[in-house]
Scaffold this active site. Structure first.
Site, PDB file in Angstrom:
ATOM      1  CD  GLU A  25       1.692 -14.929  17.891  1.00 60.57           C
ATOM      2  OE1 GLU A  25       3.007 -14.846  18.098  1.00 60.57           O
ATOM      3  OE2 GLU A  25       1.536 -15.501  16.498  1.00 60.57           O
ATOM      4  CG  ASP A  67       3.872 -14.854  11.255  1.00 66.21           C
ATOM      5  OD1 ASP A  67       4.923 -14.293  11.059  1.00 66.21           O
ATOM      6  OD2 ASP A  67       3.693 -15.940  12.059  1.00 66.21           O
ATOM      7  CD  GLU A  96       7.794 -18.887  12.609  1.00 65.58           C
ATOM      8  OE1 GLU A  96       8.303 -17.817  12.542  1.00 65.58           O
ATOM      9  OE2 GLU A  96       6.590 -19.145  12.915  1.00 65.58           O
TER      10      GLU A  96
HETATM   11  O1  GCW Z   1       5.324 -16.135  13.403  1.00 62.05           O
HETATM   12  C1  GCW Z   1       5.004 -15.849  14.596  1.00 62.05           C
HETATM   13  C2  GCW Z   1       6.013 -17.010  15.152  1.00 62.05           C
HETATM   14  C3  GCW Z   1       6.161 -16.883  16.591  1.00 62.05           C
HETATM   15  C4  GCW Z   1       6.538 -15.358  17.057  1.00 62.05           C
HETATM   16  C5  GCW Z   1       5.517 -14.357  16.371  1.00 62.05           C
HETATM   17  C6  GCW Z   1       5.999 -12.926  16.407  1.00 62.05           C
HETATM   18  C7  GCW Z   1       8.101 -14.480  18.369  1.00 62.05           C
HETATM   19  O2  GCW Z   1       5.455 -18.226  15.018  1.00 62.05           O
HETATM   20  O3  GCW Z   1       7.037 -17.621  17.261  1.00 62.05           O
HETATM   21  O4  GCW Z   1       6.908 -14.902  18.266  1.00 62.05           O
HETATM   22  O5  GCW Z   1       5.483 -14.651  15.125  1.00 62.05           O
HETATM   23  O6  GCW Z   1       6.513 -12.532  15.546  1.00 62.05           O
HETATM   24  O7  GCW Z   1       5.791 -12.222  17.395  1.00 62.05           O
END
Ligand code: GCW
Length: 721
Positions: free
Chosen positions: A316, A390, A418
């Site tokens: 990311e 995720d 989340e």
């Molecule tokens: O799920 C995603 C989240 C991000 C997070 C990322 C990760 C810290 O939306 O906010 O970043 O995973 O796990 O690195």
């Protein structure tokens, strides 16, 4: 006269505590050491008081108690006083009815009692009644101070939940070496995906101000056996590694140390470049290697028991070895070499996917990491999320589990919600943790995710949880979110524990010891995660959340730059059908699992309905084992999700006489939000899928309250986290 007055005052104080005048705001977590005031509980309170009075008349403490043992004794004194109404004497020689904290070193007589101390290992404990020098005592015995700490909390837990203390006979040792919290806390005290207020780390006031919150945080974690915490977000800033910030880190580490908690930091891979010193951050560049080595030395000079680094690299948009054409192994092993002289470890995350990789996102981590098996240094743990996408309400377990037998894999779960309704929805995550831990990887058959992360002798082992803690008075945004922190800690200590048993323990310490009340709250909690799955993403659907903040439904979103950021990428619904084809005719992500599972999940007829649309794209009209078509089943499950929340509200309402007013009202209000949002999810998703499928709503189903356009128009501009 004076004594009478004193007695009168303390009676009055007790009476006040026994009425609803006592503020119940959840701040004490599960360390209340008293039941909430309610008439019905007078009896169990009296039992506890009598039990604790006879079984903990005095505390027998090793003569030269270390800071950690002192912490244990303080906690016992606090708990015993609160439960029995009498402060126990602290002595060094056993008396009848004493609680004796001892190691073979502090009390050689222990060796003659045939205690199962070998099974307690370095961190575990034995709780048992015994006769010592002719005195009837309860032993909290361990091989070292850490076991005494955990044993003391275990004794307090047993006393709080009403176990017969006279019959106590427990031996327990953690099955994982590292039981770790991951804070996604930023330097400005915002918390990524945090829904419980600001970060508890008051960076501006540190290192001078050591908030008492840190102590209560440490107590809560120690009570569960959590022994490590990563203070800062994996999306890290290099600044955390500079001198002034390390001084703040050292201050926090000092507070946490006597509670057995070691501090880790997320390290930004580009720090040697960001902070100046090297031209880049290439892990093979001697300048970079020397920089990290010097940095590690500097950190250990300040924090001698520093745990190590957690790294999110080439994920990311975060920097990583890939920026220099190097592999994860090059990056992780370089950091591991810097930490190795200090016995530190590197936790390298496997959460990677790339916009330049056109393959199924669910396959990318496996594709990138599986070929690296066996190449990581011994002090590297690869941290793998529970599922391949995720932290969705439901995912099949990550295919990397079992696929890297020569690499230490740790499990990462999310405690913060989340994707499960933020702080307001009641979703007990114990069943989610249990589902992944018990999943059979078939590598080989019977090798569950739990057994894989437990590993084998000599190798490190890890379960990490992205925690939900903030500055809110109740720590976690709601009373019930505390249960997720609790369940994480207990299941990281023993991944074989059942979610139901853990929920019951938590309820007994948090609300009530009455079996009827425990049953009712446990039922509500145990069904809650499935309710969320159903009203958000039933049948194996995933990632239907609105953009960015992930608050509320957004199944229609299809215009984001990266394909795998769009919900339409995941559900692939069109006029003919719905679901992500991950079988052999599609992305073949199923091929990343052991052959038994690849076969089972590769065929829609043998795939459990809970994972159906995760692995298969099916016609809307395909008939399922339930007798309903895919379309009908989808609507049915969305309805079932809403119905579950309606029932949860009723169940909670029925508990009104059993729960103190403040916590009852707060939870009731959150459940009202949850019902409203469950309906929003249900209606918006059905409206959208109907606009795509063109199928009519099945007969008898509650009509939708808005059109799909109206749902699409809803903006959640100020969603937290
Ligand atoms: O799920 C995603 C989240 C991000 C997070 C990322 C990760 C810290 O939306 O906010 O970043 O995973 O796990 O690195």
């Amino acid at each position: 006269m004076k004594t009478m007055l004193k007695a009168l005052i303390s009676m009055l104080l007790l009476a006040c505590k026994a009425t609803s005048a006592w503020a119940e705001d959840g701040h004490e977590l599960w360390l209340r050491y008293r039941e909430a005031p309610a008439q019905a509980r007078a009896q169990t309170r009296a039992q506890t008081r009598a039990q604790v009075r006879t079984q903990a008349r005095a505390l027998v403490v090793p003569a030269d108690a270390s800071p950690m043992v002192k912490v244990a004794v303080d906690e016992l004194r606090r708990g015993v006083t609160q439960m029995s109404g009498r402060e126990p004497a602290v002595v060094t020689v056993p008396v009848d009815g004493a609680l004796v904290l001892a190691t073979p070193a502090s009390l050689p007589a222990l060796n003659t009692l045939g205690l199962p101390l070998a099974a307690a290992g370095a961190e575990g404990y034995v709780l048992r009644s015994a006769t010592l020098a002719g005195r009837h005592v309860t032993l909290i015995a361990a091989n070292g101070e850490r076991g005494l700490l955990y044993g003391s909390f275990a004794w307090l837990r047993a006393a709080s939940i009403g176990v017969d203390l006279a019959q106590l006979d427990q031996v327990s040792a953690p099955k994982l070496q590292w039981r770790m919290l991951n804070h996604w806390d930023n330097a400005d005290r915002s918390v990524e995906r945090g829904y419980a207020g600001l970060s508890i780390w008051d960076w501006p006031a540190l290192p001078e101000v050591r908030s008492t919150r840190y102590v209560d945080y440490a107590r809560a974690n120690a009570s569960l056996g959590i022994n490590a915490t990563v203070l800062n977000n994996v999306n890290a800033k290099a600044q955390m590694l500079t001198g002034p910030w390390l001084a703040k880190v050292a201050a926090v580490a000092e507070v946490l140390r006597p509670y057995g908690i070691r501090v880790f930091l997320s390290a930004r891979f580009s720090a040697p470049k960001d902070l100046g010193g090297c031209a880049g951050a290439d892990p093979l560049d001697p300048c970079v290697r020397a920089w990290w080595k010097a940095k590690a030395d500097e950190i250990y000079a300040r924090v001698p028991d520093f745990g190590g680094f957690l790294v999110k690299a080439n994920s990311e948009g975060e920097p990583g070895p890939g920026d220099y054409g190097r592999s994860h192994v090059d990056g992780a092993n370089m950091l591991a070499a810097a930490l190795q002289p200090h016995h530190g470890i590197v936790i390298w995350r496997a959460f990677v996917y790339s916009e330049t990789d056109a393959s199924d996102r669910a396959k990318q981590a496996y594709s990138e990491f599986a070929p690296l098996d066996g190449a990581f240094a011994p002090n590297v743990i690869v941290q793998v999320k529970n599922g391949a996408i995720d932290f969705q309400p439901r995912e099949p377990f990550h295919p990397l589990f079992g696929a890297m037998p020569r690499t230490v894999l740790g499990l990462e779960v999310q405690i913060t919600k989340e994707y499960l309704g933020f702080a307001s929805h009641l979703a007990y995550l114990g069943p989610l943790f249990e589902e992944v831990l018990r999943a059979d990887t078939y590598r080989p058959a019977g090798a569950t995710v739990a057994s894989i992360i437990e590993g084998q002798g000599g190798r490190p082992s890890l379960m990490a949880g992205v925690v939900n803690i903030g500055m809110d008075r109740n720590w976690t945004g709601s009373e019930f979110n505390q249960a997720n922190w609790y369940a994480f800690g207990r299941m990281a200590w023993d991944p074989e524990l059942s979610a139901d048993a853990v929920a019951r323990e938590w309820i007994a310490q948090t609300f009530s010891r009455e079996p009827r009340v425990i049953d009712a709250i446990a039922r509500l909690m145990m069904g809650s995660r499935e309710a969320v799955v159903n009203y958000m993403t039933p049948l194996g659907l995933h990632h239907l959340m609105a953009t960015g903040h992930h608050y509320g439904p957004g199944p229609w979103v299809s215009d984001l730059a990266r394909p795998e950021w769009n919900p339409t990428y995941y559900h692939k619904a069109d006029a003919n059908g719905i679901g992500f084809p991950r079988d052999a005719t599609g992305s073949n992500a199923v091929g990343q699992y052991a052959p038994e599972l690849a076969r089972r999940w590769g065929d829609a007829r043998t795939t459990p309905l809970e994972l159906l649309l995760w692995f298969h794209h099916l016609s809307w009209d395909e008939r399922l084992s339930t007798g309903r078509t895919v379309w009908e089943e989808l609507v049915h499950r969305y309805d079932a999700g809403v119905q579950s929340v309606v029932e949860m509200r009723q169940q909670w309402e029925a508990l009104r006489p059993d729960v103190d007013a403040q916590r009852h009202a707060e939870t009731a209000a959150f459940l009202a939000i949850q019902e409203r949002e469950a309906r929003w999810w249900r209606d918006a998703c059905i409206a959208y899928f109907q606009s795509v499928s063109g199928r009519p709503l099945p007969a008898g189903v509650v009509p939708l309250s808005k059109t799909v356009e109206q749902y699409r128009a809803i903006q959640s501009s100020f969603a937290p986290g």
